[in-house]
Enzyme design. Structure first.
Site, PDB file in Angstrom:
ATOM      1  N   SER A 231       0.819  -1.207   0.000  1.00 33.75           N
ATOM      2  CA  SER A 231       0.000   0.000   0.000  1.00 33.75           C
ATOM      3  C   SER A 231       0.854   1.258   0.000  1.00 33.75           C
ATOM      4  O   SER A 231       0.328   2.361  -0.118  1.00 33.75           O
ATOM      5  CB  SER A 231      -0.917   0.024   1.227  1.00 33.75           C
ATOM      6  OG  SER A 231      -0.141   0.017   2.420  1.00 33.75           O
TER       7      SER A 231
ATOM      8  N   HIS B 253      -3.379  -4.002  -5.240  1.00 35.19           N
ATOM      9  CA  HIS B 253      -3.624  -3.507  -3.883  1.00 35.19           C
ATOM     10  C   HIS B 253      -5.088  -3.700  -3.500  1.00 35.19           C
ATOM     11  O   HIS B 253      -5.976  -3.001  -4.010  1.00 35.19           O
ATOM     12  CB  HIS B 253      -3.231  -2.023  -3.792  1.00 35.19           C
ATOM     13  CG  HIS B 253      -3.439  -1.435  -2.437  1.00 35.19           C
ATOM     14  ND1 HIS B 253      -3.821  -0.137  -2.234  1.00 35.19           N
ATOM     15  CD2 HIS B 253      -3.338  -1.987  -1.186  1.00 35.19           C
ATOM     16  CE1 HIS B 253      -3.936   0.103  -0.947  1.00 35.19           C
ATOM     17  NE2 HIS B 253      -3.656  -1.012  -0.298  1.00 35.19           N
TER      18      HIS B 253
ATOM     19  N   GLU C  82      -6.668  -1.726  -6.607  1.00 34.89           N
ATOM     20  CA  GLU C  82      -5.820  -0.843  -7.391  1.00 34.89           C
ATOM     21  C   GLU C  82      -4.786  -1.685  -8.140  1.00 34.89           C
ATOM     22  O   GLU C  82      -3.996  -2.396  -7.512  1.00 34.89           O
ATOM     23  CB  GLU C  82      -5.109   0.174  -6.497  1.00 34.89           C
ATOM     24  CG  GLU C  82      -6.035   1.221  -5.898  1.00 34.89           C
ATOM     25  CD  GLU C  82      -5.314   2.179  -4.963  1.00 34.89           C
ATOM     26  OE1 GLU C  82      -5.590   3.382  -5.036  1.00 34.89           O
ATOM     27  OE2 GLU C  82      -4.470   1.715  -4.161  1.00 34.89           O
TER      28      GLU C  82
ATOM     29  N   ASN D 214      -4.872   6.174  -1.017  1.00 33.66           N
ATOM     30  CA  ASN D 214      -4.140   6.666   0.151  1.00 33.66           C
ATOM     31  C   ASN D 214      -3.553   8.054  -0.068  1.00 33.66           C
ATOM     32  O   ASN D 214      -3.202   8.735   0.901  1.00 33.66           O
ATOM     33  CB  ASN D 214      -3.039   5.680   0.547  1.00 33.66           C
ATOM     34  CG  ASN D 214      -3.585   4.523   1.357  1.00 33.66           C
ATOM     35  OD1 ASN D 214      -4.561   4.671   2.084  1.00 33.66           O
ATOM     36  ND2 ASN D 214      -2.966   3.367   1.227  1.00 33.66           N
TER      37      ASN D 214
END
Length: 511
Positions: free
Chosen positions: A123, A144, A156, A194
């Site tokens: 991540s 991800h 992702e 993120n």
């Protein structure tokens, strides 16, 4: 390369929460799955925990027994890395340490054939850097997942500099076959979710630092007024303050200490004290059977006399649902030209915040002013946040509160804070999402879908910005930048282009 068949062997390395969750997803799709962990006992415990969880669902009538047993039968625990040699796909979910991941994939490259696809569930680490350890880095990409992997829709698919288009497409297609919503992005700090999500936490943490309101009230503004699934402080308690703070630090440092990602000193103190959230029994809230849930602070029932006369002015099309709600009690409605929307509640100007304080606006226009905050759905939201100018008398504020309460709203009166809370948060989310698109990290559609399906935002940031109007977002950020004199709020170039009408707006996200 051809698509990876659903009957092909898949290997998962790392039997932690994410690893066993990914193994469950792959096995549910029909793959024989091999799980390897350097600690075989940990892998066996993870398998047993998964088995117990699935059987509890069966006993509760939430899952089919035969399907659950078949899923479990497709998962086996490996004793040695060499047992992964026949895998069509290997997904790594081990510790977030670059050297560990590079060493692992070097070993795998010596074991697995050339057509095995390698994927990392990292991540925070660079896919380019992980793949640099390989002789054939084109076979490597990020995959991800979000926790819990069996439930969360988003995956992702992250490409490094050397990732081939075939590898990217095979993983994206496979994720779709697994019932996921893949989005594709280039390897960059934080990928999409993120990175874009940092302001969601940062603006509320800043408001708490500046003593705008208590944690429960701030969370209520974002959750009950803004339409987000959870308040930011609730969510960081759930994620773990240490985990959330570490991600923020990682993104901050990866962007060479860019101020728009500055970590919170308040959160750092929580981590230092061991107040990590739910897992430690205390974070921004306390947890336990004997702890009462904290309550937000709402305005008391207002009694300002007879119902106020409500008149709408300007173009309310970006806020059509709120306009419709207000006009149920409106004495008259006016929409001249393309001026910014505002309402007069008797002689009080009532308008959407644009990054200025209510007192600034009152000084500019010479009337009492109450600003209202943004909402994803003004009709459905049960709460609305407002800010009142210092020049107002109590009766001015009471008129507005009474009007909103007559519409069934709980009212949170915040101090006169520029941009209030939802608006400034959304403006920052839009700004960051536009930078992702502008730099070719991900498409507009994938960026919006990442935020909707990865963190359950009520609207994609770009769709929200387009509906609200790019000029509104730009004005909010420019006013915040003037107020704070900080680069944190600088508008991104693509936002300026959209606001000036010099570029086509983004489209294509699943709304």
């Amino acid at each position: 390369m051809n698509a990876i068949p659903l009957t092909s062997p898949v290997a998962v390395i790392g039997a932690g929460t994410m690893g066993i969750g990914i193994a469950q997803v792959a096995a549910a799709a029909g793959h024989p799955v091999t799980v390897f962990d350097i600690d075989r006992a940990a892998a066996e415990r993870a398998y047993e925990t998964l088995s117990q969880r699935l059987m509890r669902r069966v006993e509760a009538g939430k899952a089919d027994r035969r399907a659950s047993e078949q899923l479990l039968a497709r998962i086996r625990i490996a004793e040695a890395l060499e047992e992964l040699a026949d895998s069509a796909l290997v997904i790594e979910a081990v510790a977030e340490k670059l050297a560990v991941k590079q060493s692992l994939f070097r070993e795998l490259e010596a074991i697995c054939p050339a057509d095995t696809v390698f994927a990392s569930n990292t991540s925070s680490l660079s896919i380019t850097a992980i793949a640099a350890a390989l002789r054939h880095p084109q076979r490597m990409a990020g995959m991800h997942f979000f926790n819990p992997a069996p439930l969360m829709q988003l995956v992702e698919i992250v490409t490094g500099l050397e990732t081939s288009a075939a590898t990217r497409d095979r993983l994206s297609q496979l994720a779709q076959q697994w019932g996921k919503r893949p989005v594709v992005c280039r390897s960059t700090p934080g990928f999409i979710v993120n990175r874009v999500a940092r302001p969601f936490y940062a603006e509320t943490l800043r408001a708490l630092e500046e003593q705008l309101a208590d944690a429960a009230t701030l969370d209520a503004v974002l959750r009950d007024a803004g339409g987000f699934a959870m308040g930011p402080l609730q969510l960081t308690d759930l994620i773990g303050q240490d985990v959330n703070f570490a991600v923020t630090q990682s993104v901050f440092h990866a962007f060479f200490n860019d101020t728009r990602f500055t970590p919170s000193l308040l959160q750092q103190e929580r981590v230092a004290a061991g107040h990590l959230g739910r897992k430690s029994g205390r974070g921004f809230y306390r947890y336990g059977d004997d702890v009462d849930a904290p309550q937000a602070s709402y305005a008391a029932a207002a009694n300002a006399g007879p119902a106020a006369r409500v008149t709408l002015h300007g173009d309310w099309s970006p806020l059509a649902d709120f306009a419709a709600l207000l006009t149920e009690n409106a004495a008259s409605v006016k929409q001249p030209g393309q001026t910014s929307p505002l309402a007069m509640i008797d002689d009080v100007t009532f308008m959407l915040t644009n990054g200025k304080s209510a007192s600034q606006v009152a000084e500019d226009i010479g009337t009492p002013v109450v600003l209202f905050d943004l909402s994803a759905d003004y009709r459905q939201a049960n709460t609305l946040a407002i800010g009142c100018a210092a020049q107002n008398n109590p009766q001015d504020n009471a008129k507005v509160i009474q009007c909103l309460q007559s519409l069934g709203k709980r009212v949170i009166t915040l101090p006169d804070y520029p941009g209030l809370l939802v608006m400034r948060t959304v403006a920052m989310l839009v700004n960051e999402a536009l930078d992702v698109v502008n730099k070719g990290i991900a498409s507009a559609a994938d960026t919006d879908n990442a935020m909707r399906f990865g963190v359950n935002y009520p609207r994609g940031p770009l769709a929200w910005g387009q509906a609200l109007g790019w000029k509104q977002i730009l004005a909010t950020l420019e006013n915040l930048q003037r107020f704070y004199l900080e680069e944190r709020y600088r508008p991104m170039p693509l936002l300026r282009r959209y606001a000036a009408g010099h570029a086509l707006p983004p489209s294509g996200a699943e709304q």
